[in-house]
Design an enzyme around this catalytic site. Structure first.
Site, PDB file in Angstrom:
ATOM      1  N   ILE A  32       0.827  -1.204   0.000  1.00 57.35           N
ATOM      2  CA  ILE A  32       0.000   0.000   0.000  1.00 57.35           C
ATOM      3  C   ILE A  32       0.871   1.268   0.000  1.00 57.35           C
ATOM      4  O   ILE A  32       0.403   2.342  -0.397  1.00 57.35           O
ATOM      5  CB  ILE A  32      -0.941  -0.027   1.236  1.00 57.35           C
ATOM      6  CG1 ILE A  32      -2.169   0.817   1.010  1.00 57.35           C
ATOM      7  CG2 ILE A  32      -0.219   0.382   2.512  1.00 57.35           C
ATOM      8  CD1 ILE A  32      -3.246   0.610   2.080  1.00 57.35           C
ATOM      9  N   GLN A  94      10.044  -4.636  11.426  1.00 58.56           N
ATOM     10  CA  GLN A  94       8.769  -5.283  11.096  1.00 58.56           C
ATOM     11  C   GLN A  94       7.614  -4.526  11.746  1.00 58.56           C
ATOM     12  O   GLN A  94       7.641  -4.261  12.960  1.00 58.56           O
ATOM     13  CB  GLN A  94       8.780  -6.736  11.589  1.00 58.56           C
ATOM     14  CG  GLN A  94       7.535  -7.514  11.197  1.00 58.56           C
ATOM     15  CD  GLN A  94       7.604  -8.977  11.625  1.00 58.56           C
ATOM     16  OE1 GLN A  94       8.542  -9.400  12.305  1.00 58.56           O
ATOM     17  NE2 GLN A  94       6.610  -9.746  11.221  1.00 58.56           N
ATOM     18  N   HIS A 100       6.090 -12.017   6.154  1.00 61.78           N
ATOM     19  CA  HIS A 100       5.910 -11.609   4.762  1.00 61.78           C
ATOM     20  C   HIS A 100       7.239 -11.317   4.104  1.00 61.78           C
ATOM     21  O   HIS A 100       8.198 -10.919   4.758  1.00 61.78           O
ATOM     22  CB  HIS A 100       5.001 -10.377   4.666  1.00 61.78           C
ATOM     23  CG  HIS A 100       5.440  -9.221   5.507  1.00 61.78           C
ATOM     24  ND1 HIS A 100       5.188  -9.168   6.865  1.00 61.78           N
ATOM     25  CD2 HIS A 100       6.122  -8.094   5.213  1.00 61.78           C
ATOM     26  CE1 HIS A 100       5.691  -8.047   7.368  1.00 61.78           C
ATOM     27  NE2 HIS A 100       6.279  -7.373   6.385  1.00 61.78           N
ATOM     28  N   HIS A 102       8.996  -8.912   1.171  1.00 70.57           N
ATOM     29  CA  HIS A 102       8.879  -7.774   0.261  1.00 70.57           C
ATOM     30  C   HIS A 102       9.640  -8.138  -1.008  1.00 70.57           C
ATOM     31  O   HIS A 102      10.794  -8.566  -0.935  1.00 70.57           O
ATOM     32  CB  HIS A 102       9.541  -6.528   0.848  1.00 70.57           C
ATOM     33  CG  HIS A 102       8.906  -5.992   2.084  1.00 70.57           C
ATOM     34  ND1 HIS A 102       8.061  -4.905   2.070  1.00 70.57           N
ATOM     35  CD2 HIS A 102       9.005  -6.368   3.388  1.00 70.57           C
ATOM     36  CE1 HIS A 102       7.676  -4.631   3.322  1.00 70.57           C
ATOM     37  NE2 HIS A 102       8.229  -5.502   4.127  1.00 70.57           N
TER      38      HIS A 102
HETATM   39  P1  5GP Z   1       6.969  -4.498   7.425  1.00 70.57           P
HETATM   40  O1  5GP Z   1       7.295  -3.085   7.807  1.00 70.57           O
HETATM   41  O2  5GP Z   1       6.219  -5.206   8.517  1.00 70.57           O
HETATM   42  O3  5GP Z   1       8.145  -5.296   6.903  1.00 70.57           O
HETATM   43  O4  5GP Z   1       6.021  -4.376   6.171  1.00 70.57           O
HETATM   44  C1  5GP Z   1       4.643  -4.248   6.242  1.00 70.57           C
HETATM   45  C2  5GP Z   1       4.220  -3.659   4.922  1.00 70.57           C
HETATM   46  O5  5GP Z   1       2.827  -3.844   4.785  1.00 70.57           O
HETATM   47  C3  5GP Z   1       4.487  -2.153   4.810  1.00 70.57           C
HETATM   48  O6  5GP Z   1       5.364  -1.925   3.710  1.00 70.57           O
HETATM   49  C4  5GP Z   1       3.109  -1.548   4.595  1.00 70.57           C
HETATM   50  O7  5GP Z   1       3.109  -0.511   3.654  1.00 70.57           O
HETATM   51  C5  5GP Z   1       2.292  -2.743   4.125  1.00 70.57           C
HETATM   52  N1  5GP Z   1       0.886  -2.688   4.485  1.00 70.57           N
HETATM   53  C6  5GP Z   1       0.390  -2.422   5.737  1.00 70.57           C
HETATM   54  N2  5GP Z   1      -0.951  -2.491   5.723  1.00 70.57           N
HETATM   55  C7  5GP Z   1      -1.303  -2.817   4.443  1.00 70.57           C
HETATM   56  C8  5GP Z   1      -2.567  -3.016   3.809  1.00 70.57           C
HETATM   57  O8  5GP Z   1      -3.652  -2.930   4.410  1.00 70.57           O
HETATM   58  N3  5GP Z   1      -2.540  -3.333   2.484  1.00 70.57           N
HETATM   59  C9  5GP Z   1      -1.370  -3.445   1.792  1.00 70.57           C
HETATM   60  N4  5GP Z   1      -1.463  -3.757   0.489  1.00 70.57           N
HETATM   61  N5  5GP Z   1      -0.174  -3.270   2.363  1.00 70.57           N
HETATM   62  C10 5GP Z   1      -0.132  -2.945   3.671  1.00 70.57           C
END
Ligand code: 5GP
Ligand code: ZN
Length: 114
Positions: A32, A94, A100, A102
């Site tokens: 997003i 995180q 997840h 990326h």
């Molecule tokens: P992290 O920071 O945990 O490695 O990555 C989480 C990712 O999930 C972030 O890059 C954030 O932009 C994405 N994200 C969070 N909420 C949503 C959502 O509701 N939909 C989508 N498509 N991505 C999300």
């Protein structure tokens, strides 16, 4: 499924996401808040909190996610290369506590990461 997990809600269809990839074990959809021209998130359908919480029983699933990332990169024509990132825990940055990957591409990546 974890009730307050945003990625479990995406798996369940309660939060919309454009599933550019789906099989029996995982889904892929655009981030997003993209950090590169191509920025996809690949998640297991099973709720696993993080890479640090993955267990021996998840070995084949972890390999499956990496293989899905490779398939997605080919579908997205990231022929010049790409980066796969698994942020893990607080120091890893995180923010969503559902394991997840990326998949980032479409520009040159920098090293070391921030
Ligand atoms: P992290 O920071 O945990 O490695 O990555 C989480 C990712 O999930 C972030 O890059 C954030 O932009 C994405 N994200 C969070 N909420 C949503 C959502 O509701 N939909 C989508 N498509 N991505 C999300
Ligand atoms: Zn979850």
């Amino acid at each position: 499924m974890s009730a307050d997990c945003v990625f479990c809600k995406i798996v369940a269809g309660e939060i919309p996401a454009n599933r550019v990839f789906e099989d029996q074990l995982c889904i892929g959809f655009p981030d997003i808040n993209p950090q590169a021209p191509t920025h996809l998130i690949i998640i297991p359908k099973e709720h696993i909190v993080s890479q640090a919480r993955a267990l021996a029983e998840h070995k084949s699933l972890l390999g499956h996610l990496l293989a899905a990332a490779a398939d997605l990169a080919r579908l997205q024509k990231l022929d010049k290369g790409y980066r796969v990132v698994v942020n893990t825990g607080d120091d890893g940055g995180q923010t969503v506590h559902h394991l997840h990957l990326h998949l980032l591409g479409g520009r040159t990546m920098h090293w070391p990461p921030g």
